[in-house]
Write a protein that holds these residues in place. Structure first.
Motif, PDB file in Angstrom:
ATOM      1  N   PRO A 128       7.670 -15.639 -43.549  1.00 48.37           N
ATOM      2  CA  PRO A 128       6.922 -14.840 -42.691  1.00 48.37           C
ATOM      3  C   PRO A 128       5.651 -15.044 -41.738  1.00 48.37           C
ATOM      4  O   PRO A 128       5.197 -15.928 -42.101  1.00 48.37           O
ATOM      5  N   ILE A 129       5.517 -14.616 -40.675  1.00 48.44           N
ATOM      6  CA  ILE A 129       4.434 -14.957 -39.831  1.00 48.44           C
ATOM      7  C   ILE A 129       3.804 -13.547 -39.581  1.00 48.44           C
ATOM      8  O   ILE A 129       4.425 -12.595 -39.283  1.00 48.44           O
ATOM      9  N   HIS A 130       2.505 -13.374 -40.212  1.00 48.90           N
ATOM     10  CA  HIS A 130       1.724 -12.352 -40.064  1.00 48.90           C
ATOM     11  C   HIS A 130       0.676 -12.152 -38.708  1.00 48.90           C
ATOM     12  O   HIS A 130       0.105 -13.391 -38.658  1.00 48.90           O
ATOM     13  N   LEU A 131       0.797 -11.317 -38.124  1.00 46.76           N
ATOM     14  CA  LEU A 131      -0.161 -11.075 -36.955  1.00 46.76           C
ATOM     15  C   LEU A 131      -1.321 -10.040 -37.253  1.00 46.76           C
ATOM     16  O   LEU A 131      -1.336  -9.130 -37.830  1.00 46.76           O
ATOM     17  N   ALA A 132      -2.535 -10.732 -37.517  1.00 50.96           N
ATOM     18  CA  ALA A 132      -3.655  -9.866 -37.962  1.00 50.96           C
ATOM     19  C   ALA A 132      -5.028  -9.970 -36.792  1.00 50.96           C
ATOM     20  O   ALA A 132      -5.399 -10.791 -36.331  1.00 50.96           O
ATOM     21  N   LEU A 133      -4.921  -8.705 -36.403  1.00 51.55           N
ATOM     22  CA  LEU A 133      -6.065  -8.502 -35.490  1.00 51.55           C
ATOM     23  C   LEU A 133      -7.216  -7.517 -36.038  1.00 51.55           C
ATOM     24  O   LEU A 133      -6.844  -6.535 -36.610  1.00 51.55           O
ATOM     25  N   SER A 134      -8.450  -7.811 -35.693  1.00 53.31           N
ATOM     26  CA  SER A 134      -9.694  -7.225 -36.263  1.00 53.31           C
ATOM     27  C   SER A 134     -10.625  -6.935 -35.448  1.00 53.31           C
ATOM     28  O   SER A 134     -10.539  -7.143 -34.269  1.00 53.31           O
ATOM     29  N   TYR A 135     -11.400  -5.849 -35.457  1.00 53.34           N
ATOM     30  CA  TYR A 135     -12.433  -5.343 -34.906  1.00 53.34           C
ATOM     31  C   TYR A 135     -13.863  -5.631 -35.319  1.00 53.34           C
ATOM     32  O   TYR A 135     -13.939  -6.381 -36.589  1.00 53.34           O
ATOM     33  N   ASP A 136     -14.896  -5.930 -34.488  1.00 48.96           N
ATOM     34  CA  ASP A 136     -16.473  -6.112 -34.761  1.00 48.96           C
ATOM     35  C   ASP A 136     -16.711  -7.631 -35.524  1.00 48.96           C
ATOM     36  O   ASP A 136     -17.365  -7.850 -36.284  1.00 48.96           O
ATOM     37  N   GLU A 137     -15.836  -8.523 -34.856  1.00 53.22           N
ATOM     38  CA  GLU A 137     -15.973  -9.848 -35.358  1.00 53.22           C
ATOM     39  C   GLU A 137     -17.564 -10.278 -34.835  1.00 53.22           C
ATOM     40  O   GLU A 137     -18.386 -11.071 -35.501  1.00 53.22           O
ATOM     41  N   GLU A 138     -17.565 -10.069 -33.525  1.00 55.30           N
ATOM     42  CA  GLU A 138     -18.800 -10.488 -32.929  1.00 55.30           C
ATOM     43  C   GLU A 138     -20.011  -9.997 -33.272  1.00 55.30           C
ATOM     44  O   GLU A 138     -21.307 -10.459 -33.395  1.00 55.30           O
ATOM     45  N   VAL A 139     -20.121  -8.821 -34.389  1.00 52.84           N
ATOM     46  CA  VAL A 139     -21.306  -8.422 -34.913  1.00 52.84           C
ATOM     47  C   VAL A 139     -21.409  -8.464 -36.278  1.00 52.84           C
ATOM     48  O   VAL A 139     -21.956  -7.522 -37.050  1.00 52.84           O
ATOM     49  N   GLY A 140     -20.684  -9.461 -36.995  1.00 49.70           N
ATOM     50  CA  GLY A 140     -20.803  -9.507 -38.237  1.00 49.70           C
ATOM     51  C   GLY A 140     -19.517  -9.546 -38.926  1.00 49.70           C
ATOM     52  O   GLY A 140     -19.542  -9.485 -40.253  1.00 49.70           O
ATOM     53  N   CYS A 141     -18.295  -9.724 -38.330  1.00 54.17           N
ATOM     54  CA  CYS A 141     -17.075  -9.957 -38.861  1.00 54.17           C
ATOM     55  C   CYS A 141     -16.745  -8.643 -39.893  1.00 54.17           C
ATOM     56  O   CYS A 141     -16.133  -8.632 -40.895  1.00 54.17           O
ATOM     57  N   LEU A 142     -17.200  -7.603 -39.425  1.00 54.96           N
ATOM     58  CA  LEU A 142     -17.111  -6.243 -40.000  1.00 54.96           C
ATOM     59  C   LEU A 142     -15.746  -5.775 -40.526  1.00 54.96           C
ATOM     60  O   LEU A 142     -15.749  -5.267 -41.503  1.00 54.96           O
ATOM     61  N   GLY A 143     -14.992  -6.129 -39.214  1.00 61.77           N
ATOM     62  CA  GLY A 143     -13.531  -5.558 -39.663  1.00 61.77           C
ATOM     63  C   GLY A 143     -12.685  -6.263 -40.724  1.00 61.77           C
ATOM     64  O   GLY A 143     -11.764  -5.923 -41.267  1.00 61.77           O
ATOM     65  N   ALA A 144     -13.053  -7.528 -40.688  1.00 59.32           N
ATOM     66  CA  ALA A 144     -12.232  -8.485 -41.315  1.00 59.32           C
ATOM     67  C   ALA A 144     -12.006  -8.128 -42.650  1.00 59.32           C
ATOM     68  O   ALA A 144     -11.232  -8.509 -43.368  1.00 59.32           O
ATOM     69  N   TYR A 145     -13.214  -7.795 -43.448  1.00 58.87           N
ATOM     70  CA  TYR A 145     -13.171  -7.536 -44.893  1.00 58.87           C
ATOM     71  C   TYR A 145     -12.145  -6.369 -45.454  1.00 58.87           C
ATOM     72  O   TYR A 145     -11.402  -6.742 -46.347  1.00 58.87           O
ATOM     73  N   GLY A 146     -11.848  -5.481 -44.496  1.00 55.03           N
ATOM     74  CA  GLY A 146     -10.903  -4.391 -44.763  1.00 55.03           C
ATOM     75  C   GLY A 146      -9.645  -4.771 -44.717  1.00 55.03           C
ATOM     76  O   GLY A 146      -8.619  -4.552 -45.486  1.00 55.03           O
ATOM     77  N   LEU A 147      -9.198  -5.806 -43.776  1.00 54.04           N
ATOM     78  CA  LEU A 147      -8.066  -6.394 -43.311  1.00 54.04           C
ATOM     79  C   LEU A 147      -7.758  -7.061 -44.177  1.00 54.04           C
ATOM     80  O   LEU A 147      -6.448  -7.109 -44.761  1.00 54.04           O
ATOM     81  N   VAL A 148      -8.710  -8.080 -44.892  1.00 58.34           N
ATOM     82  CA  VAL A 148      -8.168  -9.181 -45.811  1.00 58.34           C
ATOM     83  C   VAL A 148      -7.965  -8.466 -47.160  1.00 58.34           C
ATOM     84  O   VAL A 148      -6.822  -8.637 -47.893  1.00 58.34           O
ATOM     85  N   ASP A 149      -8.636  -7.465 -47.464  1.00 55.46           N
ATOM     86  CA  ASP A 149      -8.481  -6.423 -48.696  1.00 55.46           C
ATOM     87  C   ASP A 149      -7.122  -6.075 -48.722  1.00 55.46           C
ATOM     88  O   ASP A 149      -6.380  -5.949 -49.695  1.00 55.46           O
ATOM     89  N   HIS A 150      -6.807  -5.457 -47.461  1.00 54.75           N
ATOM     90  CA  HIS A 150      -5.486  -4.725 -47.450  1.00 54.75           C
ATOM     91  C   HIS A 150      -4.212  -5.833 -47.440  1.00 54.75           C
ATOM     92  O   HIS A 150      -3.414  -5.305 -48.321  1.00 54.75           O
ATOM     93  N   MET A 151      -4.571  -7.087 -46.895  1.00 52.00           N
ATOM     94  CA  MET A 151      -3.606  -8.001 -47.196  1.00 52.00           C
ATOM     95  C   MET A 151      -3.380  -8.419 -48.682  1.00 52.00           C
ATOM     96  O   MET A 151      -2.273  -8.676 -49.013  1.00 52.00           O
ATOM     97  N   THR A 152      -4.433  -8.718 -49.316  1.00 46.05           N
ATOM     98  CA  THR A 152      -4.509  -9.049 -50.642  1.00 46.05           C
ATOM     99  C   THR A 152      -3.644  -7.978 -51.624  1.00 46.05           C
ATOM    100  O   THR A 152      -3.097  -8.439 -52.634  1.00 46.05           O
ATOM    101  N   LYS A 153      -4.065  -6.759 -51.164  1.00 45.60           N
ATOM    102  CA  LYS A 153      -3.233  -5.956 -52.210  1.00 45.60           C
ATOM    103  C   LYS A 153      -1.941  -5.619 -51.749  1.00 45.60           C
ATOM    104  O   LYS A 153      -0.990  -5.078 -52.661  1.00 45.60           O
ATOM    105  N   SER A 154      -1.535  -5.720 -50.617  1.00 42.60           N
ATOM    106  CA  SER A 154      -0.348  -5.407 -50.043  1.00 42.60           C
ATOM    107  C   SER A 154       0.855  -6.462 -49.836  1.00 42.60           C
ATOM    108  O   SER A 154       1.973  -6.293 -49.781  1.00 42.60           O
ATOM    109  N   LEU A 155       0.390  -7.674 -49.825  1.00 41.83           N
ATOM    110  CA  LEU A 155       1.371  -8.886 -49.399  1.00 41.83           C
ATOM    111  C   LEU A 155       1.150  -9.763 -50.465  1.00 41.83           C
ATOM    112  O   LEU A 155       0.176 -10.021 -51.404  1.00 41.83           O
ATOM    113  N   PRO A 156       2.069 -10.806 -50.724  1.00 43.39           N
ATOM    114  CA  PRO A 156       2.099 -12.024 -51.571  1.00 43.39           C
ATOM    115  C   PRO A 156       1.029 -12.766 -51.115  1.00 43.39           C
ATOM    116  O   PRO A 156       0.579 -12.709 -49.949  1.00 43.39           O
ATOM    117  N   GLU A 157       0.540 -13.828 -51.907  1.00 41.86           N
ATOM    118  CA  GLU A 157      -0.521 -14.764 -51.722  1.00 41.86           C
ATOM    119  C   GLU A 157       0.142 -15.531 -50.329  1.00 41.86           C
ATOM    120  O   GLU A 157       1.167 -16.057 -50.301  1.00 41.86           O
TER     121      GLU A 157
END
Length: 387
Positions: A128-157
């Motif tokens: 698979p190829i996953h498309l990951a789009l985040s918010y608020d990268e420019e002000v501290g990568c704020l959205g990426a933490y929730g995105l990555v947390d969701h991926m680690t919990k819901s997808l294989p490594e």
């Protein structure tokens, strides 16, 4: 059924959404969801606590096996104070260049990955190829933490993550961390004719800022041997000071924002601990002598981890192959790449455009860069189809 759009057509649509970090990104996210849905690709919306912003994750191919991630952020920096020659949120083309806020950083990459979704579907993909789009990268990568947390919990490594920050389609294997801090000094306000009755928060802020400047000079005077960075040391800077109400009033409160760009893990903690000790042991006792309720507090606004070199990782190996280069570079800025890597995903940065073209008045990207990026993604598709 969605009519597939080219990367240039998609970039035109994406630039049209004003997604400066202080605003919502939901209109852009809704457009992407609708576009993918029309191609038969489901996506997951991951809203923030306010419901005004959201990450988006979509998977093409079998989701139950390890795969590859194409990652981009949807927010852009402000245009205030810049004298644009045209509307920054209406893309225009001139002499092989596409102009508009976010063309380089980093809607160009997002447009390329969306443009190749039909090719991913037609492959078909074994991995698979996953498309990951985040918010608020420019002000501290704020959205990426929730995105990555969701991926680690819901997808294989995941096998590899490709973050599409502008690199001129070169491969970047390391960057500094990016930590934002806020220090607040509370003294006692009074009339400037009787400074003995108050505690001047600005005077004490000067002492604290002087200490930070000392750290910065100390670090710059001792560059790290064999560092991959253009500035081979951890940097410290102060960017914003707020305080005071009038010329003839002793200020009781001051706030200042400061920044650490660390070359390696552990540096931020050491510097913050040293600064807090200086506050508590040297400055605060003097303040309390004038006003016992004086305080100094320092808080983290954000803490983006560095991207650590990982020679021989699958992400690096594939990126070098697809970008047709043997070179792996390093950059001084931070990105979401360190967050993916810290979660255990091999990560590399490679994307269209140059950082010198980002954040500027009349930001632009060369059409040729978009073509090189889609060729990179096509190589990834070919690899994912076979593996």
């Amino acid at each position: 059924m969605t009519t597939p759009l080219s990367e240039i057509e998609l970039l035109d649509r994406l630039v049209g959404f004003d997604t400066v970090s202080s605003r919502s990104n939901l209109e852009l996210i809704d457009f992407v969801r609708s576009y993918l849905d029309g191609l038969g690709v489901a996506s997951t919306l991951l809203p923030d606590a306010t419901g005004q912003k959201a990450n988006l994750l979509a998977t093409i191919g079998p989701a139950d096996v390890p795969g590859y991630v194409l990652s981009g952020h949807t927010d852009v920096v402000p245009v205030e104070g810049q004298q644009w020659s045209r509307d920054p949120f209406r893309m225009w083309e001139n002499d092989g260049r596409l102009y508009g806020r976010g063309t380089t950083d980093m809607k160009g990459f997002v447009a390329c990955m969306l443009a190749r979704v039909p090719a991913m579907l037609a492959a078909p993909l074994a991995t698979p190829i996953h498309l990951a789009l985040s918010y608020d990268e420019e002000v501290g990568c704020l959205g990426a933490y929730g995105l990555v947390d969701h991926m680690t919990k819901s997808l294989p490594e995941q096998l590899a993550v490709f973050v599409g920050e502008p690199t001129d389609m070169g491969v970047i294997g390391s960057h500094k961390g990016s930590t934002g801090l806020l220090t607040t000094i509370a003294g006692k306000a009074c009339h400037s004719s009787r400074p003995d009755l108050g505690v001047n928060a600005i005077f004490h802020a000067v002492d604290l800022i002087g200490a930070l400047r000392g750290y910065a000079e100390e670090l710059a005077a001792a560059p790290e041997a064999q560092s991959p960075f253009e500035l081979p040391y951890t940097s410290v800077s102060v960017g914003v000071i707020q305080g005071g109400t009038a010329r003839n009033a002793i200020p009781g409160d001051v706030r200042f924002q400061w920044d650490i760009r660390a070359t390696k893990a552990g540096m931020v903690e050491k510097l913050v601990e040293r600064f807090r000790a200086f506050c508590d042991d040297t400055v605060l006792p003097v303040m309390k002598a004038g006003f016992p309720d004086s305080t100094i507090t320092t808080e983290y606004a954000y803490d983006v981890p560095p991207l650590v070199p990982s020679e021989g990782s699958l992400a690096e190996t594939l990126a070098k192959r697809f970008a047709k280069t043997n070179q792996v570079g390093a950059v001084n800025y931070g990105s979401e790449a360190g967050i993916f890597q810290r979660a255990g995903m091999p990560t590399i940065i490679c994307g269209p455009g140059r950082d010198s073209e980002a954040h500027i008045t009349d930001e632009w990207i060369a059409v040729e860069q978009l073509h090189r990026c889609t060729a990179f993604i096509d190589d990834l598709i070919g690899h994912a189809r076979k593996t």
